[in-house]
Motif scaffolding. Structure first.
Motif, PDB file in Angstrom:
ATOM      1  N   ALA A   1       0.837  -1.213   0.000  1.00  0.00           N
ATOM      2  CA  ALA A   1       0.000   0.000   0.000  1.00  0.00           C
ATOM      3  C   ALA A   1       0.866   1.255   0.000  1.00  0.00           C
ATOM      4  O   ALA A   1       0.577   2.223  -0.714  1.00  0.00           O
ATOM      5  CB  ALA A   1      -0.935  -0.004   1.206  1.00  0.00           C
ATOM      6  N   SER A   2       1.926   1.237   0.783  1.00  0.00           N
ATOM      7  CA  SER A   2       2.818   2.389   0.829  1.00  0.00           C
ATOM      8  C   SER A   2       3.501   2.607  -0.517  1.00  0.00           C
ATOM      9  O   SER A   2       3.616   3.747  -0.994  1.00  0.00           O
ATOM     10  CB  SER A   2       3.866   2.193   1.922  1.00  0.00           C
ATOM     11  N   PHE A   3       3.944   1.530  -1.150  1.00  0.00           N
ATOM     12  CA  PHE A   3       4.601   1.647  -2.456  1.00  0.00           C
ATOM     13  C   PHE A   3       3.637   2.197  -3.517  1.00  0.00           C
ATOM     14  O   PHE A   3       3.984   3.098  -4.277  1.00  0.00           O
ATOM     15  CB  PHE A   3       5.164   0.298  -2.898  1.00  0.00           C
ATOM     16  N   LEU A   4       2.421   1.648  -3.572  1.00  0.00           N
ATOM     17  CA  LEU A   4       1.450   2.109  -4.567  1.00  0.00           C
ATOM     18  C   LEU A   4       1.123   3.589  -4.392  1.00  0.00           C
ATOM     19  O   LEU A   4       1.119   4.364  -5.352  1.00  0.00           O
ATOM     20  CB  LEU A   4       0.163   1.288  -4.485  1.00  0.00           C
TER      21      LEU A   4
ATOM     22  N   ALA B   1       1.580  11.256  -0.433  1.00  0.00           N
ATOM     23  CA  ALA B   1       2.921  11.061   0.115  1.00  0.00           C
ATOM     24  C   ALA B   1       2.879  10.955   1.640  1.00  0.00           C
ATOM     25  O   ALA B   1       3.537  10.086   2.226  1.00  0.00           O
ATOM     26  CB  ALA B   1       3.836  12.202  -0.312  1.00  0.00           C
ATOM     27  N   ALA B   2       2.093  11.810   2.264  1.00  0.00           N
ATOM     28  CA  ALA B   2       1.970  11.761   3.724  1.00  0.00           C
ATOM     29  C   ALA B   2       1.359  10.436   4.173  1.00  0.00           C
ATOM     30  O   ALA B   2       1.810   9.832   5.157  1.00  0.00           O
ATOM     31  CB  ALA B   2       1.133  12.936   4.225  1.00  0.00           C
ATOM     32  N   GLY B   3       0.353   9.981   3.449  1.00  0.00           N
ATOM     33  CA  GLY B   3      -0.259   8.692   3.789  1.00  0.00           C
ATOM     34  C   GLY B   3       0.709   7.545   3.614  1.00  0.00           C
ATOM     35  O   GLY B   3       0.791   6.634   4.442  1.00  0.00           O
ATOM     36  N   SER B   4       1.476   7.589   2.527  1.00  0.00           N
ATOM     37  CA  SER B   4       2.457   6.541   2.256  1.00  0.00           C
ATOM     38  C   SER B   4       3.527   6.489   3.346  1.00  0.00           C
ATOM     39  O   SER B   4       3.854   5.417   3.868  1.00  0.00           O
ATOM     40  CB  SER B   4       3.103   6.799   0.893  1.00  0.00           C
ATOM     41  N   LEU B   5       4.052   7.641   3.698  1.00  0.00           N
ATOM     42  CA  LEU B   5       5.065   7.689   4.758  1.00  0.00           C
ATOM     43  C   LEU B   5       4.470   7.342   6.115  1.00  0.00           C
ATOM     44  O   LEU B   5       5.124   6.702   6.945  1.00  0.00           O
ATOM     45  CB  LEU B   5       5.718   9.070   4.794  1.00  0.00           C
ATOM     46  N   GLY B   6       3.222   7.734   6.330  1.00  0.00           N
ATOM     47  CA  GLY B   6       2.551   7.404   7.588  1.00  0.00           C
ATOM     48  C   GLY B   6       2.356   5.909   7.760  1.00  0.00           C
ATOM     49  O   GLY B   6       2.487   5.378   8.872  1.00  0.00           O
ATOM     50  N   LEU B   7       2.055   5.225   6.663  1.00  0.00           N
ATOM     51  CA  LEU B   7       1.933   3.764   6.739  1.00  0.00           C
ATOM     52  C   LEU B   7       3.246   3.141   7.189  1.00  0.00           C
ATOM     53  O   LEU B   7       3.258   2.246   8.047  1.00  0.00           O
ATOM     54  CB  LEU B   7       1.527   3.189   5.383  1.00  0.00           C
ATOM     55  N   LEU B   8       4.343   3.612   6.630  1.00  0.00           N
ATOM     56  CA  LEU B   8       5.651   3.079   7.020  1.00  0.00           C
ATOM     57  C   LEU B   8       6.022   3.471   8.441  1.00  0.00           C
ATOM     58  O   LEU B   8       6.600   2.673   9.182  1.00  0.00           O
ATOM     59  CB  LEU B   8       6.729   3.555   6.035  1.00  0.00           C
ATOM     60  N   ALA B   9       5.678   4.694   8.829  1.00  0.00           N
ATOM     61  CA  ALA B   9       5.956   5.137  10.202  1.00  0.00           C
ATOM     62  C   ALA B   9       5.158   4.325  11.214  1.00  0.00           C
ATOM     63  O   ALA B   9       5.548   4.217  12.382  1.00  0.00           O
ATOM     64  CB  ALA B   9       5.640   6.623  10.343  1.00  0.00           C
TER      65      ALA B   9
END
Length: 116
Positions: free
Chosen positions: A12-15, A52-60
């Motif tokens: 999900a983060s990659f997509l 981008a914020a959502g993607s980084l938030g998933l990883l965080a």
């Protein structure tokens, strides 16, 4: 459960990160889609930042579980808004939307199942 959580979160983060890049570099496809959906072009970078914020938030969320949960929930809301934008103009091309939406819903579900 942990393997599913990690795998789905990374996918999900990659997509969403990939989509964010296309918004942020001002790719012509994103501009054309904004025009088709009657979304102001000035929103394109903002939409990219949200992705981008959502993607980084998933990883965080690997380090701070609440942050990952909130990021996944935010992305679900983002794609609900995208669905509204599609339907508002009568667009029935929803395959791409469905892929992104199902991925972030899955990320939210596994996040909640794993942490809570």
């Amino acid at each position: 459960m942990f393997a599913a959580y990690v795998t789905i979160t990374i996918v999900a983060s990659f997509l969403n990160g990939s989509a964010a890049v296309t918004y942020l570099i001002g790719h012509d496809y994103r501009k054309a889609q904004a025009d088709t959906k009657r979304v102001p072009r000035s929103w394109v970078p903002v939409l990219g930042m949200l992705l981008a914020a959502g993607s980084l938030g998933l990883l965080a969320g690997f380090a701070v579980p609440l942050l990952g949960t909130l990021a996944a929930a935010g992305l679900v809301l983002y794609f609900v808004g995208a669905l509204v934008a599609h339907l508002r103009v009568g667009s029935r091309q929803l395959v791409g939307w469905a892929v992104f939406f199902s991925t972030v819903v899955a990320a939210l579900v596994v996040n909640l199942a794993h942490h809570w």
